[in-house]
Design an enzyme around this catalytic site. Structure first.
Site, PDB file in Angstrom:
ATOM      1  N   LYS A 167     -12.600  -4.460   7.207  1.00  0.00           N
ATOM      2  CA  LYS A 167     -12.416  -5.258   5.989  1.00  0.00           C
ATOM      3  C   LYS A 167     -13.462  -6.348   5.823  1.00  0.00           C
ATOM      4  CE  LYS A 167      -9.217  -8.575   7.977  1.00  0.00           C
ATOM      5  NZ  LYS A 167      -7.822  -8.971   8.083  1.00  0.00           N
ATOM      6  N   CYS A 183       0.789  -1.230   0.000  1.00  0.00           N
ATOM      7  CA  CYS A 183       0.000   0.000   0.000  1.00  0.00           C
ATOM      8  C   CYS A 183       0.829   1.292   0.000  1.00  0.00           C
ATOM      9  CB  CYS A 183      -1.050   0.003   1.108  1.00  0.00           C
ATOM     10  SG  CYS A 183      -0.763  -1.096   2.482  1.00  0.00           S
ATOM     11  N   HIS A 193      -8.244  -1.321  -0.220  1.00  0.00           N
ATOM     12  CA  HIS A 193      -7.232  -2.364  -0.431  1.00  0.00           C
ATOM     13  C   HIS A 193      -7.989  -3.637  -0.785  1.00  0.00           C
ATOM     14  CE1 HIS A 193      -4.219  -0.315   2.424  1.00  0.00           C
ATOM     15  NE2 HIS A 193      -5.340   0.329   2.641  1.00  0.00           N
ATOM     16  N   HIS A 228      -4.986  -1.479  -5.076  1.00  0.00           N
ATOM     17  CA  HIS A 228      -5.462  -0.355  -4.278  1.00  0.00           C
ATOM     18  C   HIS A 228      -6.286   0.546  -5.156  1.00  0.00           C
ATOM     19  CE1 HIS A 228      -2.112  -1.923  -1.893  1.00  0.00           C
ATOM     20  NE2 HIS A 228      -2.909  -1.622  -0.894  1.00  0.00           N
ATOM     21  N   ARG A 235       7.133 -11.043   5.456  1.00  0.00           N
ATOM     22  CA  ARG A 235       6.664 -10.795   6.820  1.00  0.00           C
ATOM     23  C   ARG A 235       7.348 -11.784   7.733  1.00  0.00           C
ATOM     24  NH1 ARG A 235       0.118 -10.101   5.719  1.00  0.00           N
ATOM     25  NH2 ARG A 235       0.353  -8.394   4.233  1.00  0.00           N
ATOM     26  N   GLN A 241       1.360 -11.271  -3.371  1.00  0.00           N
ATOM     27  CA  GLN A 241      -0.058 -10.923  -3.292  1.00  0.00           C
ATOM     28  C   GLN A 241      -0.557 -10.457  -4.643  1.00  0.00           C
ATOM     29  OE1 GLN A 241       0.243  -7.848  -0.208  1.00  0.00           O
ATOM     30  NE2 GLN A 241      -0.940  -9.201   1.119  1.00  0.00           N
ATOM     31  N   ASP A 278      -2.323  -7.961  -5.255  1.00  0.00           N
ATOM     32  CA  ASP A 278      -2.770  -6.834  -4.455  1.00  0.00           C
ATOM     33  C   ASP A 278      -3.274  -5.716  -5.370  1.00  0.00           C
ATOM     34  OD1 ASP A 278      -3.199  -5.548  -2.122  1.00  0.00           O
ATOM     35  OD2 ASP A 278      -1.098  -5.122  -1.671  1.00  0.00           O
TER      36      ASP A 278
END
Length: 640
Positions: A466, A335, A512, A386, A364, A382, A384
Site C-alpha cells: 500500500k 472490501c 483499495h 474499491h 474494530r 471510512q 472507502d
RNA sequence: GCCGGUAUAGCUCAGCUGGUAGAGCAGGGGUUUUGUAAACCUCAGGUCGGGAGUUCGAAUCUCUCUGCCGGCACCA
C-alpha cells in the site's frame, strides 16, 4: 603537527596533537564556553579527544541541532546517575535523546512517583553543580560485560553481549556513574545547565517487545537555555488548547461516554460538520467516476473466513451470535461487501475499471490502551472505495488516486504531504509470487506518477502492498490519513471474475483506497490543525445573527432567513443579553461570522459583521454580506 | 493488552492527617433593552464512577471492576 581547517576555510596549525576544546579556546572564549563537541568528517567527537592528523572540523555548539542532541543525551546520563545515587538497586538500561528531550528506562520494582521526579530533579541539579568530568574509555567487550555484571547491571551486560565480539566499546564515566555509550558527550556535567525538566514516568517494554519485562521510563525535556525551555513548555500548553477532545466540548460537536468506549456520540453541529465532509467527498468522487453504494454491517462469519479476515484480523473483529446459532461479524472493512457487489453485476472487461465507493461505518476492537479521542476509535466511518480493474489499468488508476488525494488535501489546506510505500507484512495472505507481482505493479505506478515517496518496509496490509499518505498539520505533527492498496488476493479468495477480451475468465485486480481514511479521525485532525477555527465552508454554523435590543428581533429573523436562502447556515441569538456577552459566547464556540443588528442596521438594511479572531467589525449592506460569504464558501476559502 | 496516574453538580475544579460536601460557569425565575470577548438579584442541582471490605463512622483507607489521561505494545 596537525593543520585544522574550519568551516569558513581558514586553517590553524598546532604544534602538537590538539583537542576540540583547545581549538575552540584558541578561537574565542565564548566559543570555548558554548562548544560541546566537534564534527570530524561525518562523525561527532568528544571535545577532549585528541586530533593527530590534518582534518577539517566544525565546532558544535550547544544550541545547534547536534549540540542539543548531545545535551539531551547527557541529560539522560545525569538522570541515570541521579537515580543510581538515590536508589542503588535500580538497574539502568538505555537512555537516548529524542525529539525535544530524552528518556531513560530503569528496571526497578517500586514505581517512580511524581514526588520521586522532584527528588531526582534536585539530585540532577546537584550533579550539574558538581561539574563532574565526563571521561571516555575504550573497553574490550568481555571486560565490559564483567564490569557491568559485577555491578549487578544485568541489562547492560546483555546489551553488550549482543554487540559483535570484535567491536570496540566505549564507556563514559562521570563521578561514580559509568554507562555503555557510543558517545560523544559533553566535557562535564556542568555543561548540561539547568534548562531541563522531568516530564512524566511511564511503562516501556524491554527492547520494545510486549513479551518482555516492563521497565519504567522517565521522560524529560532539555534545552540549551532556560528561555528555550520556557518556550517549549508554552508550546505544549498551546497544543493542549487545540486538543480536539476539548474543542469537541466547547464547540458542542460530539462526546464520548463510558458505555460506548471508542465510539462517538455526534451532536447536531458535529454531525453537520461530518455531513459537510461527506457531501464534499461525494461530489469529488462522483466527478472522478466513482459509484456510491452501501453494504451490510453484519455478515456471516463464513464470508470473513473466505476473505482471510477472520484469520489475520480476527482479534480486531466484533462478532455476534443470533438465536438460530449463526455467528455474524460486524464489518471491520468494506472490501468483502464490495466484492459481492462486483460479483452480482460485472461480467465483462468492458465494465472496468469499476469504482465502488461507500461511506462505510466499520467497527474494530482496538486494544483499550490504544483508544484516543476520535484519533483512535473502535467505530468509525471510512470514505472507502474499491476499484476493480485489469492489471494494465493499475498504473492509470493509481496515478488518478494519488492526484485525487493530493488535490483534496490541498482543499483542506494541507500542502505538506508525504507518501510512503509499504510492502509485505509478516502476517499476510497469498503466495509470494502474487506479492511480487502486486508490489512491482504498485511501485511501477508510483514511479511513473513522478511523485516523491519513501519506503516503509513490512507495513503493508495483509492482502497487499500500500501507499500511505501522511499529512503534516499546522504545528508540525504528522497524521496518516489516505491509503491506496493493490490487492491480488481478495478477489480470488472471494471468487470474483470477469470475461476478458480474449473470452477467458480472469480475476480482477482490486485497488483499495481511502482519502480521509476515517471521517472521525480526519475531523479531529482538522480541528487540531485549525485550533477549532474551521474554514467558513466547513463550519457547522457559519453565521450567528445577534440582536442588540429586542427591537431588532424581527429584522434578525429576516436576516437569518435570507442567509439560509443563500445556502449559508445561520441562527439568531435573540436572548436578552448584552452584545458583549453574545459576542464572547459565540466566539468561544468558534462561530466564524457574527452579525450584530440594532436600530441602525434595521434602518439601513445592513449588518455589523465580525470575523472570528478579529476585534473589528465592518458594517455592510446585507446583500453584500451574503455575496461575500457565498463566494468564500463556494471557493472553499481559496480565492480563485 | 501492559505500566503509572485519575474519576466530586451539565462543565472546570476545591474538599488537610476518616466525622456523610463547596465555588465559579452553565441551567430555572426575576430585574435590566443593552453597540462588540462575561450586567445584577435569586433558586435549584451531587446516594462523591460501580461493587465489596476495614471502621462506631468512608468522598477520604484497602481490594476489585469500568471509563478516562500519559506512555509502551498494537494499529493506522
Amino acid at each position: 603537527m596537525p593543520v585544522i581547517q574550519l568551516p569558513d576555510g581558514s586553517k590553524r596549525r598546532f604544534d602538537n596533537t590538539v583537542t576540540g576544546a583547545e581549538i575552540a579556546a584558541d578561537i574565542s572564549t565564548s566559543l570555548a564556553r558554548d562548544a560541546v563537541a566537534i564534527r570530524v568528517g561525518g562523525e561527532l567527537w568528544d571535545l577532549s579527544r585528541s586530533i593527530e592528523d590534518d582534518v577539517a572540523i566544525e565546532i558544535v555548539t550547544r544550541d545547534s541541532e547536534d549540540g542539543l542532541e548531545l545535551l539531551r543525551h547527557d541529560a539522560a546520563h545525569v538522570l541515570a546517575e541521579a537515580v543510581k545515587e538515590l536508589w542503588p538497586d535500580t538497574q539502568v538500561t538505555i537512555g537516548p535523546a529524542i525529539e525535544n528531550g530524552f528518556y531513560y528506562d530503569f528496571a526497578r520494582d517500586e514505581p517512580f512517583t511524581e514526588d520521586d521526579l522532584e527528588v531526582i530533579t534536585k539530585r540532577m541539579l546537584e550533579i550539574v553543580e558538581r561539574d563532574e568530568e565526563i571521561k571516555r574509555e575504550v573497553w574490550v567487550r568481555d571486560d565490559a560485560i564483567k564490569l557491568f555484571r559485577d555491578m549487578g547491571e544485568e541489562f547492560k551486560a546483555r546489551i553488550i553481549e549482543d554487540i559483535p565480539a570484535d567491536e570496540t566499546l566505549t564507556l563514559y564515566r562521570q563521578g561514580d556513574f559509568v554507562d555503555l555509550c557510543r558517545g560523544p558527550h559533553l566535557p562535564s556535567t556542568g555543561k548540561l545547565g539547568r534548562a531541563f525538566r522531568l516530564m512524566r514516568v511511564s511503562g516501556a517494554y524491554w527492547r520494545g517487545d510486549a513479551k518482555n519485562q516492563m521497565l519504567q521510563r522517565i521522560y524529560g525535556t532539555a534545552w540549551a537555555t532556560p528561555k528555550q525551555l520556557k518556550a517549549y513548555l508554552h508550546r505544549l500548553e498551546e497544543a493542549e488548547k487545540r486538543d480536539h477532545r476539548v474543542l469537541g466540548r466547547v464547540m458542542d460537536l460530539f462526546h464520548f461516554q463510558e458505555e460506548a468506549p471508542g465510539a462517538v456520540f455526534w451532536h447536531p453541529k458535529g454531525w453537520s460538520l461530518f455531513q459537510n465532509l461527506v457531501e464534499y467527498m461525494r461530489q469529488r468522487q462522483n466527478e472522478a467516476g466513482y459509484l456510491e453504494v452501501n453494504t451490510p454491517e453484519l455478515m456471516d462469519v463464513s464470508l470473513w473466513e473466505a476473505s482471510g479476515h477472520l484469520e489475520t484480523f480476527g482479534d480486531n473483529m466484533f462478532t455476534t451470535q443470533t438465536e438460530d446459532g449463526r455467528i455474524y461479524a460486524i464489518k471491520p472493512m468494506n472490501c468483502p461487501g464490495h466484492v459481492q457487489l462486483f460479483k452480482q453485476g460485472i461480467t465483462s472487461y468492458r465494465d472496468l475499471p469499476y469504482r465502488l465507493a461507500e461511506f462505510g461505518k466499520v467497527h474494530r476492537y482496538e486494544p483499550s490502551g490504544a483508544l484516543h479521542g476520535m484519533l483512535r476509535v473502535r467505530a468509525f466511518t471510512q470514505d472507502d472505495a474499491h476499484i476493480f480493474c485489469t492489471p494494465e489499468q493499475i498504473t492509470d488508476e493509481t496515478i488518478a488516486v494519488c492526484q485525487l488525494i493530493l488535490g483534496i488535501y490541498r482543499d483542506f489546506g494541507f500542502e505538506d504531504v508525504v507518501i510512503k510505500y509499504a510492502d509485505r507484512p509478516k502476517v499476510r495472505v497469498g503466495d509470494d509470487a502474487v506479492w511480487d507481482q502486486a508490489e512491482a505493479a504498485l511501485k511501477a505506478a508510483l514511479d511513473s506518477s513522478g511523485l516523491d515517496y519513501i519506503h516503509n518496509p513490512g507495513e503493508g496490509a495483509f492482502y497487499g502492498p500500500k501507499l500511505e499518505f501522511v499529512l503534516r498539520d499546522a504545528i508540525g505533527r504528522d497524521w496518516q490519513c489516505g491509503t491506496h492498496q493493490v490487492d491480488l488476493n481478495l478477489p480470488e479468495r472471494l471468487g470474483a471474475t470477469y470475461i476478458g477480451a480474449d473470452g477467458q475468465k480472469h480475476t480482477p485486480v482490486l485497488l483499495h483506497r481511502a482519502i480521509f481514511g476515517s471521517l472521525e479521525r480526519f475531523i479531529a485532525i482538522l480541528l487540531e490543525h485549525h485550533a477549532g477555527k474551521l474554514p467558513l465552508w466547513l463550519s457547522p454554523t457559519q453565521a450567528k445573527v445577534l440582536t442588540i435590543t429586542s427591537d431588532a428581533d424581527d429584522y434578525a429573523l429576516d436576516v437569518v432567513s435570507q442567509l439560509r436562502n443563500a445556502g449559508i447556515s445561520a441562527d439568531a441569538d435573540l436572548r436578552n443579553e448584552k452584545i458583549s456577552y453574545k459576542v464572547r459566547e459565540h466566539s468561544v464556540a468558534k462561530v466564524p461570522v457574527l452579525m450584530a443588528v440594532g436600530r441602525r442596521e434595521i434602518d439601513e438594511k445592513t449588518v455589523a459583521l465580525r470575523r472570528l479572531g478579529s476585534k473589528h467589525q465592518k458594517v455592510l449592506a446585507l446583500s453584500d454580506a451574503i455575496l461575500e460569504l457565498s463566494e468564500e464558501i463556494r471557493d472553499r476559502g481559496q480565492a480563485a
